[in-house]
Enzyme design. Structure first.
Site, PDB file in Angstrom:
ATOM      1  N   GLU A   1      -7.597  17.156 -35.746  1.00  0.00           N
ATOM      2  CA  GLU A   1      -8.902  16.526 -35.460  1.00  0.00           C
ATOM      3  C   GLU A   1      -8.769  15.458 -34.385  1.00  0.00           C
ATOM      4  O   GLU A   1      -9.606  15.346 -33.488  1.00  0.00           O
ATOM      5  CB  GLU A   1      -9.482  15.899 -36.731  1.00  0.00           C
ATOM      6  CG  GLU A   1     -10.093  16.925 -37.668  1.00  0.00           C
ATOM      7  CD  GLU A   1     -10.606  16.290 -38.951  1.00  0.00           C
ATOM      8  OE1 GLU A   1     -11.594  16.786 -39.488  1.00  0.00           O
ATOM      9  OE2 GLU A   1     -10.004  15.303 -39.422  1.00  0.00           O
TER      10      GLU A   1
ATOM     11  N   HIS B   1     -17.987  35.416 -31.586  1.00  0.00           N
ATOM     12  CA  HIS B   1     -19.154  34.666 -32.105  1.00  0.00           C
ATOM     13  C   HIS B   1     -18.855  34.094 -33.497  1.00  0.00           C
ATOM     14  O   HIS B   1     -19.772  33.903 -34.289  1.00  0.00           O
ATOM     15  CB  HIS B   1     -20.403  35.549 -32.163  1.00  0.00           C
ATOM     16  CG  HIS B   1     -20.627  36.359 -30.923  1.00  0.00           C
ATOM     17  ND1 HIS B   1     -21.348  35.915 -29.841  1.00  0.00           N
ATOM     18  CD2 HIS B   1     -20.169  37.599 -30.576  1.00  0.00           C
ATOM     19  CE1 HIS B   1     -21.356  36.836 -28.906  1.00  0.00           C
ATOM     20  NE2 HIS B   1     -20.634  37.871 -29.322  1.00  0.00           N
TER      21      HIS B   1
ATOM     22  N   SER C   1      -8.282  11.099 -48.683  1.00  0.00           N
ATOM     23  CA  SER C   1      -9.498  10.301 -48.646  1.00  0.00           C
ATOM     24  C   SER C   1      -9.370   9.173 -49.655  1.00  0.00           C
ATOM     25  O   SER C   1      -8.771   9.358 -50.712  1.00  0.00           O
ATOM     26  CB  SER C   1     -10.688  11.194 -48.993  1.00  0.00           C
ATOM     27  OG  SER C   1     -11.750  10.429 -49.513  1.00  0.00           O
TER      28      SER C   1
ATOM     29  N   LYS D   1      -9.086  15.517 -51.484  1.00  0.00           N
ATOM     30  CA  LYS D   1      -9.092  15.798 -50.051  1.00  0.00           C
ATOM     31  C   LYS D   1      -7.712  15.790 -49.400  1.00  0.00           C
ATOM     32  O   LYS D   1      -6.870  14.960 -49.680  1.00  0.00           O
ATOM     33  CB  LYS D   1      -9.968  14.768 -49.310  1.00  0.00           C
ATOM     34  CG  LYS D   1     -11.444  14.896 -49.549  1.00  0.00           C
ATOM     35  CD  LYS D   1     -12.036  16.225 -49.116  1.00  0.00           C
ATOM     36  CE  LYS D   1     -12.144  16.375 -47.616  1.00  0.00           C
ATOM     37  NZ  LYS D   1     -13.230  15.553 -47.068  1.00  0.00           N
TER      38      LYS D   1
ATOM     39  N   ASN E   1       0.814  -1.215   0.000  1.00  0.00           N
ATOM     40  CA  ASN E   1       0.000   0.000   0.000  1.00  0.00           C
ATOM     41  C   ASN E   1       0.853   1.273   0.000  1.00  0.00           C
ATOM     42  O   ASN E   1       0.570   2.214  -0.751  1.00  0.00           O
ATOM     43  CB  ASN E   1      -0.950  -0.005   1.201  1.00  0.00           C
ATOM     44  CG  ASN E   1      -1.926  -1.173   1.137  1.00  0.00           C
ATOM     45  OD1 ASN E   1      -1.974  -1.874   0.125  1.00  0.00           O
ATOM     46  ND2 ASN E   1      -2.676  -1.380   2.199  1.00  0.00           N
TER      47      ASN E   1
END
Ligand code: ARG
Length: 478
Positions: A309, A175, A296, A302, A129
């Site tokens: 990500e 925003h 891709s 792509k 422990n």
């Protein structure tokens, strides 16, 4: 006699010690269930702390020898055995066993195989422990040092790009709507500041965990005249922990680390989000090097920002690990409970994840290329200098609220005629206020707008360069 006591009364006749676990099998009459053996074992994941475990054992053995509990002959046998085990583990030759449950018992059993009875004496005055609590602190301390170094590396990359792009103008957003022009260097310095807080948070966590639980034994301390200061000092801790019950049950340091890591990866996730947006065809502000992207299998055009990500995605598991630890601890009575064995996987996963993300970011950021023309053109849209025009009118004697109203009308006219403020003629502008004269042009240029914000923490290129300088100094100090 009740049925139960009758049963236990018959136990003494049964035991066959060879069939039970060597380390604690004395009072058992049955072999551990095969599934339970694997279910309760932690050796698969705690073995990564083997160096800390061995270092802790050396310090404990030294101390036992100093207080006369261990002979110098046993001490040197233990040293020699531990050296051999360290060698076996680092070269991949060590045979880890589920039956031996965890890292600690695997090492102790092997030690006894190698050196005989002296190996059995190492655990005097110690429990797994306090041993495991010590190992985790030692391990985490080293990992925090690595992470802080990685943060500093990333920060120094950010400073290089910030300095290079001190004059590059792009829109600043609120925003996600164009708000006011800022310099790209200034934007990167905002990321730098997030990381300053992350590094210092981790250093705070390190300072608080740097106490030695060894000597708390199972929970109540030990009957041997141990020298806790000696082991604490040998292991580089500032002091022994103050209370034995707390020493074996406390996992605050793991929670604190995971909390600091969650904030850190939240920052990396926010940075990722911006990198992803900026590298889209719609923004097209930056180019991420091909080596940090993938293609891709169906769409030949792509180029996907996979690294940012994935970092953004990994935030989920790091936040989850923090919640796992908080939940793990919330209902535990003092002192040690087996629940605590569940502390390691979330902690280790957090360490690995954060180190991986920082490594990727540290390589990617210095290689980032921005597209200043695209950024500039984008900042020219969305009336980003409207506040500058209002400030100009205030300087000419208008109250800010009135100036706000005037500029609002000019913007409405701009929307109708599809003209930015800087594209309006002086005569057009003067229709909204007689206080506008030829000197308005400077206030309406993007360069004029950013360089006017010339104070500590402002976006002016001059301030960005000064901030980079200050930041470099700070980094070399830490
Ligand atoms: N493997 C255990 C853990 O990680 C070590 C301590 C076990 N102690 C005990 N009394 N079962 O927590």
């Amino acid at each position: 006699m009740t049925k139960a006591t009758k049963k236990s009364g018959t136990r003494t006749a049964k035991p066959k010690l060879a069939q039970t676990n060597q380390a604690w099998g004395g009072r058992f009459t049955e072999k551990t269930d095969a599934f339970v053996e694997t279910f309760t074992a932690s050796v698969e994941f705690d073995q990564r702390m083997y160096q800390q475990d061995i270092t802790g054992s050396r310090a404990h053995a030294n101390m036992l020898a100093k207080i006369g509990v261990l002979s110098s002959k046993d001490l040197s046998a233990i040293y020699q055995g531990l050296d051999q085990i360290e060698q076996e583990i680092s070269s991949g030759k060590f045979k880890w066993s589920h039956a031996r449950e965890d890292l600690h018992m695997n090492i102790e059993a092997r030690l006894t195989e190698i050196i005989g009875d002296a190996g059995k004496r190492l655990h005097t005055g110690r429990s797994r422990n306090d041993q495991v609590a010590t190992d985790i602190r030692l391990y985490l301390r080293d990992q925090i040092d690595i992470i802080v170094q990685q943060i500093v590396h990333l920060q120094s990359g950010l400073l290089d790009v910030a300095e290079r792009e001190a004059d590059t103008i792009l829109p600043g957003f609120t925003h996600l709507q164009v708000a006011q022009p800022v310099t790209f260097g200034h934007h990167l310095l905002a990321w730098f500041e997030m990381l300053v807080r992350d590094a210092t948070r981790l250093q705070d966590c390190r300072a608080r965990l740097n106490q030695c639980p060894l000597g708390a034994a199972a929970l109540a301390g030990t009957t041997y005249p141990i020298d806790r200061k000696m082991t604490a000092t040998e292991l580089g801790f500032v002091a022994p922990t103050a209370n034995s019950l707390d020493s074996v049950s406390d996992r605050d340091f793991a929670i604190e680390f995971c909390a600091a890591a969650a904030i850190l990866i939240t920052h990396l996730s926010r940075m990722s989000e911006e990198l992803i947006i900026w590298s889209s065809a719609q923004f097209d502000y930056i180019d991420l090097p091909d080596r940090f992207c993938t293609g891709s299998s169906i769409m030949p055009q792509k180029k996907n920002p996979d690294v940012p990500e994935l970092v953004r995605g990994k935030t989920g598991r790091v936040n989850g690990n923090l919640i796992s630890l908080l939940t793990l601890m919330k209902a535990q009575p003092l002192a040690y409970n087996k629940d605590n064995q569940e502390d390691k996987e979330p902690l280790f996963d957090t360490i690995d994840t954060v180190q991986g993300c920082l490594r990727a970011f540290g390589d990617m950021i210095p290689a980032l290329r921005c597209k200043p023309d695209k950024m500039y053109a984008s900042a020219q849209q969305g009336f980003s200098t409207a506040t500058d025009l209002a400030d100009y009118l205030v300087r000419k004697g208008l109250a800010f609220r009135d100036a706000h109203e005037v500029v609002g009308r000019a913007v409405a006219y701009g929307i109708e005629t599809r003209k930015d403020l800087s594209e309006m003629s002086l005569a057009e502008l003067q229709k909204f206020s007689g206080k506008i004269s030829a000197d308005v042009t400077k206030a309406l240029t993007l360069e004029g707008s950013v360089s006017a914000r010339n104070h500590i923490g402002g976006t002016a290129p001059k301030q960005v360069r000064a901030a980079v300088k200050r930041a470099r100094k700070k980094l070399s100090l830490s």
